[in-house]
Design a protein around this motif. Structure first.
Motif, PDB file in Angstrom:
ATOM      1  N   CYS A 322      61.338   0.469 -15.761  1.00 46.09           N
ATOM      2  CA  CYS A 322      60.812   0.544 -17.121  1.00 46.09           C
ATOM      3  C   CYS A 322      60.446   1.956 -17.545  1.00 46.09           C
ATOM      4  CB  CYS A 322      59.579  -0.339 -17.274  1.00 46.09           C
ATOM      5  SG  CYS A 322      59.973  -2.073 -17.182  1.00 46.09           S
ATOM      6  N   LEU A 323      60.303   2.862 -16.571  1.00 44.35           N
ATOM      7  CA  LEU A 323      59.863   4.225 -16.920  1.00 44.35           C
ATOM      8  C   LEU A 323      60.715   4.863 -18.017  1.00 44.35           C
ATOM      9  CD1 LEU A 323      58.819   5.871 -13.517  1.00 44.35           C
ATOM     10  CD2 LEU A 323      57.359   5.152 -15.404  1.00 44.35           C
ATOM     11  N   PRO A 324      62.060   4.785 -17.925  1.00 47.77           N
ATOM     12  CA  PRO A 324      62.873   5.434 -18.955  1.00 47.77           C
ATOM     13  C   PRO A 324      62.718   4.805 -20.332  1.00 47.77           C
ATOM     14  CG  PRO A 324      64.197   4.863 -17.028  1.00 47.77           C
ATOM     15  CD  PRO A 324      62.889   4.195 -16.874  1.00 47.77           C
ATOM     16  N   LEU A 325      62.093   3.631 -20.411  1.00 45.85           N
ATOM     17  CA  LEU A 325      61.938   2.966 -21.703  1.00 45.85           C
ATOM     18  C   LEU A 325      60.708   3.448 -22.458  1.00 45.85           C
ATOM     19  CD1 LEU A 325      62.628  -0.750 -20.656  1.00 45.85           C
ATOM     20  CD2 LEU A 325      64.220   0.864 -21.675  1.00 45.85           C
ATOM     21  N   THR A 326      59.822   4.175 -21.758  1.00 46.55           N
ATOM     22  CA  THR A 326      58.554   4.505 -22.418  1.00 46.55           C
ATOM     23  C   THR A 326      58.752   5.606 -23.460  1.00 46.55           C
ATOM     24  OG1 THR A 326      58.066   6.099 -20.686  1.00 46.55           O
ATOM     25  CG2 THR A 326      57.155   3.904 -20.402  1.00 46.55           C
ATOM     26  N   ARG A 327      57.875   5.568 -24.464  1.00 49.17           N
ATOM     27  CA  ARG A 327      57.897   6.586 -25.525  1.00 49.17           C
ATOM     28  C   ARG A 327      57.654   7.971 -24.913  1.00 49.17           C
ATOM     29  NH1 ARG A 327      59.026   5.188 -31.106  1.00 49.17           N
ATOM     30  NH2 ARG A 327      59.999   3.268 -30.442  1.00 49.17           N
ATOM     31  N   SER A 328      56.686   8.025 -24.003  1.00 51.63           N
ATOM     32  CA  SER A 328      56.326   9.323 -23.433  1.00 51.63           C
ATOM     33  C   SER A 328      57.550   9.954 -22.782  1.00 51.63           C
ATOM     34  CB  SER A 328      55.203   9.168 -22.414  1.00 51.63           C
ATOM     35  OG  SER A 328      55.578   8.249 -21.407  1.00 51.63           O
ATOM     36  N   HIS A 329      58.354   9.126 -22.134  1.00 51.84           N
ATOM     37  CA  HIS A 329      59.560   9.628 -21.495  1.00 51.84           C
ATOM     38  C   HIS A 329      60.528  10.187 -22.542  1.00 51.84           C
ATOM     39  CE1 HIS A 329      62.809   9.782 -18.541  1.00 51.84           C
ATOM     40  NE2 HIS A 329      63.577   9.240 -19.463  1.00 51.84           N
ATOM     41  N   ARG A 330      60.647   9.447 -23.646  1.00 53.43           N
ATOM     42  CA  ARG A 330      61.577   9.882 -24.698  1.00 53.43           C
ATOM     43  C   ARG A 330      61.114  11.215 -25.308  1.00 53.43           C
ATOM     44  NH1 ARG A 330      62.723   5.970 -29.708  1.00 53.43           N
ATOM     45  NH2 ARG A 330      63.077   4.391 -28.116  1.00 53.43           N
ATOM     46  N   TYR A 331      59.797  11.295 -25.609  1.00 54.65           N
ATOM     47  CA  TYR A 331      59.270  12.545 -26.183  1.00 54.65           C
ATOM     48  C   TYR A 331      59.457  13.695 -25.204  1.00 54.65           C
ATOM     49  CZ  TYR A 331      57.106   9.637 -29.771  1.00 54.65           C
ATOM     50  OH  TYR A 331      56.898   8.764 -30.793  1.00 54.65           O
ATOM     51  N   ASP A 332      59.217  13.432 -23.931  1.00 55.07           N
ATOM     52  CA  ASP A 332      59.380  14.486 -22.931  1.00 55.07           C
ATOM     53  C   ASP A 332      60.804  15.023 -22.942  1.00 55.07           C
ATOM     54  OD1 ASP A 332      56.837  14.640 -22.062  1.00 55.07           O
ATOM     55  OD2 ASP A 332      57.104  13.359 -20.298  1.00 55.07           O
ATOM     56  N   LEU A 333      61.749  14.078 -23.018  1.00 55.22           N
ATOM     57  CA  LEU A 333      63.157  14.484 -23.028  1.00 55.22           C
ATOM     58  C   LEU A 333      63.473  15.340 -24.243  1.00 55.22           C
ATOM     59  CD1 LEU A 333      65.403  11.459 -21.962  1.00 55.22           C
ATOM     60  CD2 LEU A 333      64.984  13.597 -20.762  1.00 55.22           C
ATOM     61  N   VAL A 334      63.023  14.836 -25.420  1.00 53.94           N
ATOM     62  CA  VAL A 334      63.297  15.563 -26.663  1.00 53.94           C
ATOM     63  C   VAL A 334      62.664  16.947 -26.606  1.00 53.94           C
ATOM     64  CG1 VAL A 334      62.891  15.599 -29.151  1.00 53.94           C
ATOM     65  CG2 VAL A 334      63.565  13.468 -28.032  1.00 53.94           C
ATOM     66  N   ASN A 335      61.405  16.988 -26.157  1.00 50.68           N
ATOM     67  CA  ASN A 335      60.716  18.278 -26.082  1.00 50.68           C
ATOM     68  C   ASN A 335      61.424  19.243 -25.150  1.00 50.68           C
ATOM     69  OD1 ASN A 335      58.850  17.392 -27.873  1.00 50.68           O
ATOM     70  ND2 ASN A 335      57.368  16.751 -26.304  1.00 50.68           N
ATOM     71  N   LEU A 336      61.913  18.715 -24.069  1.00 47.65           N
ATOM     72  CA  LEU A 336      62.633  19.552 -23.118  1.00 47.65           C
ATOM     73  C   LEU A 336      63.908  20.101 -23.757  1.00 47.65           C
ATOM     74  CD1 LEU A 336      62.570  20.447 -20.111  1.00 47.65           C
ATOM     75  CD2 LEU A 336      64.113  18.538 -19.652  1.00 47.65           C
ATOM     76  N   ALA A 337      64.579  19.197 -24.508  1.00 49.66           N
ATOM     77  CA  ALA A 337      65.822  19.612 -25.174  1.00 49.66           C
ATOM     78  C   ALA A 337      65.526  20.723 -26.178  1.00 49.66           C
ATOM     79  CB  ALA A 337      66.459  18.407 -25.856  1.00 49.66           C
ATOM     80  N   VAL A 338      64.460  20.540 -26.946  1.00 49.20           N
ATOM     81  CA  VAL A 338      64.104  21.555 -27.946  1.00 49.20           C
ATOM     82  C   VAL A 338      63.829  22.891 -27.248  1.00 49.20           C
ATOM     83  CG1 VAL A 338      62.358  22.231 -29.639  1.00 49.20           C
ATOM     84  CG2 VAL A 338      63.248  19.896 -29.618  1.00 49.20           C
ATOM     85  N   LYS A 339      63.066  22.802 -26.149  1.00 45.07           N
ATOM     86  CA  LYS A 339      62.760  24.024 -25.391  1.00 45.07           C
ATOM     87  C   LYS A 339      64.041  24.729 -24.945  1.00 45.07           C
ATOM     88  CE  LYS A 339      58.389  23.389 -23.057  1.00 45.07           C
ATOM     89  NZ  LYS A 339      57.913  22.746 -21.846  1.00 45.07           N
TER      90      LYS A 339
END
Ligand code: FAD
Ligand code: NDP
Ligand code: HEM
Ligand code: CU
Ligand code: FE
Length: 442
Positions: A322-339
């Motif tokens: 379930c970890l990849p389903l969490t919002r926090s995971h999604r935001y982390d990914l997006v933030n990393l991409a932006v970085k």
């Protein structure tokens, strides 16, 4: 009575066009039931279905006759007990004495005590219900049976629930007769000895999941401790030292790091007592002495501890999925991409990290698969289909060549002690030891 008992127990059934029983065959063995309550009704139905001729004795047959299968004869108590050789006493203990007027008719017959005491009654009376009944009817033979089967299970038939029916009594002949009836009704008779065992048989339905209490409390205790530790490490410390708000981790992430820790500690507690026992035997130089009670108890609860370990590991796997389903995971990914974009990097790939994660996950899946194998072989139906060598091949770290069953309980009713059976020592099958795996995705 022996003549009656010699006859086949399952008589020919006479069935009418719509499939219901018209009339019990007259040569079918006759069985009496005293009482017309829930248990008596289920028992009558089951007996009729199994080909017996049933006579029910009630204090008020007119009122109760309609509740019984039409082929069962419902009559007054005195009339009901006159001809059958086996009579079920389906009334509560406190009303046993009201049956004393029948003692003349009951002389020489088999009385089956099906009663269950309440917890209070069980503590209050030193003497079991069955022994009490025997003392009221000294000229009859009392056999204890069926108390572990609920009225509902009797009616539903042995397809559901527990099939074993412990039987005890002082007269082998009477026990045999009742065992045959139990068998004919589709249940498994288990002879547990003389009527002196009745107290223990009556205690069985009073137990609630025996053997699970201590292991469950242990697992809960471990969970609380590890949860507190992980909370301090992953949430509180970042909050205090760096003022980071990581409280979102409480429901999933912290639980997911806690569960495998609990699983691991429980798993080590499954195999530790065997090692302690072996060490103790080596020190004593003999295997023919009792273990201290705490160790004996610990050895006997390994199954429950092991299954709880499996439960925690399985929950951990589910949480991980379930970890990849969490919002926090999604935001982390997006933030990393932006970085990445801002830093003008196009390709993020750390070979070592990739390999580490692939291997961790593979180990996790393998470990869970191995634990599942252990869990599956502990299902009674599967465990029974394995011989001791096959069972210990899957379950044990090393095959043992001794036996010492210190279980004082009834054989095979609740405790699964089959793994304590003697084992040949000739060869050591390769153990299925649980794989270690530690993961750190951060
Ligand atoms: C998911 C899961 C499910 C499980 N299901 C079951 C299950 O269904 N049933 C079950 O029984 N266990 C179950 N277990 C617990 C465990 O797998 C078994 O108890 C296993 O047999 C333990 O093996 P062992 O080699 O540690 O101990 P053992 O094979 O019992 O013994 C190791 C050594 O300890 C000593 N020893 C141990 N016990 C005694 C004793 N009573 N008397 C004298 N010496 C002794 C001997 O020297 C022996 O050589 C389960 C565990 C898990 C993780
Ligand atoms: N219900 C269950 O699931 C199980 C029950 N049992 C045991 O079966 C026995 C009967 O239980 P159950 O059928 O549930 O109980 P009920 O209260 O439904 O029935 C008890 C019956 O006892 C009869 N009885 C005989 N003498 C007396 C008396 N002096 N005073 C009151 N009643 C009397 C009554 O029949 P009548 O009025 O026709 O005489 C009454 O129907 C108990 O010992 C119980 O422990 C065991 C296992 C499971
Ligand atoms: C399908 C099976 C499994 C998967 C997908 C899986 C996945 C994961 C993941 C994603 C983590 C990181 C969790 C985090 O740090 O937040 C983790 C950690 C861990 N897993 Fe598993 N796992 C599986 C089975 C198991 C099993 C069976 C065990 C052993 C009983 C186990 C023991 C551990 C341990 C000890 C950790 C480290 C916990 C910590 O950080 O303190 N895992 N696993
Ligand atoms: Cu216990
Ligand atoms: Fe026990």
């Amino acid at each position: 009575m022996s003549g009656e008992m010699e006859k086949p127990l399952i008589g020919r059934r006479l069935v009418d066009s719509n499939g219901s029983l018209v009339e019990a065959p007259s040569e079918a063995p006759k069985v009496g039931i005293l009482g017309s309550g829930d248990f008596a009704r289920s028992l009558a139905t089951r007996l009729v279905d199994s080909g017996f001729n049933v006579v029910v004795g009630s204090r008020n047959p007119k009122r109760t006759a309609g509740l019984f299968p039409s082929v069962a004869q419902v009559t007054f108590q005195v009339d009901a007990v006159s001809s059958p050789e086996v009579i079920f006493v389906a009334v509560f203990r406190e009303h046993y004495s009201s049956l004393c007027g029948l003692s003349h008719q009951l002389a020489g017959k088999i009385l089956v005590d099906v009663s269950n005491p309440t917890e209070q009654e069980h503590l209050q009376h030193r003497e079991s219900n069955a022994e009490y009944l025997a003392s009221l009817f000294p000229t009859s033979t009392v056999v204890k049976a069926f108390n572990v089967i609920s009225a509902w299970a009797l009616q539903a038939g042995p397809r559901d629930g527990n099939r074993q029916v412990p039987i005890c009594g002082d007269q082998p002949e009477a026990k045999r007769a009742v065992s045959e009836m139990v068998h004919a009704m589709g249940f498994m008779p288990v002879d547990v000895g003389s009527l002196a065992s009745a107290r223990e048989v009556e205690a069985i339905p009073l137990r609630l999941l025996p053997g699970w209490k201590v292991p469950t409390l242990l697992a809960l205790g471990l969970f609380v401790c590890f949860y507190a530790y992980n909370f301090i490490r992953d949430v509180l410390q970042p909050y205090v030292q760096e003022s980071q708000n990581k409280f979102y981790k409480l429901p999933v992430s912290v639980v997911n790091t806690t569960l495998p820790c609990v699983a691991y500690v429980l798993l080590s507690l499954v195999y530790l007592p065997g090692v302690l026992a072996a060490a103790l035997q080596l020190r004593r130089g003999t295997k023919y002495r009792r273990f201290p009670d705490w160790l004996d108890h610990w050895l006997q609860h390994r199954k429950q501890i092991g299954l709880l370990s499996f439960f925690c590991a399985a929950l951990h796997a589910l949480y991980s999925f379930c970890l990849p389903l969490t919002r926090s995971h999604r935001y982390d990914l997006v933030n990393l991409a932006v970085k990445q974009v801002l830093a003008n990097k196009s390709h993020l790939w750390v070979e070592e990290e990739v390999w580490r994660m692939e291997i961790y996950l593979s180990m996790g899946v393998l470990a869970l698969g191995t634990l599942s194998l252990l869990a599956v072989t502990s299902l009674p139906s599967i465990a029974n289909s394995l011989n001791w060598r096959e069972f210990s091949f899957v379950q044990a770290v090393e095959p043992a060549d001794w036996v010492q069953s210190q279980d004082t309980h009834l054989p095979s009713l609740r405790h699964q002690t089959s793994f304590l059976a003697p084992r040949a020592s000739a060869c050591s099958p390769a153990p299925v030891s649980t794989l270690c795996h530690m993961e750190d995705v951060s």
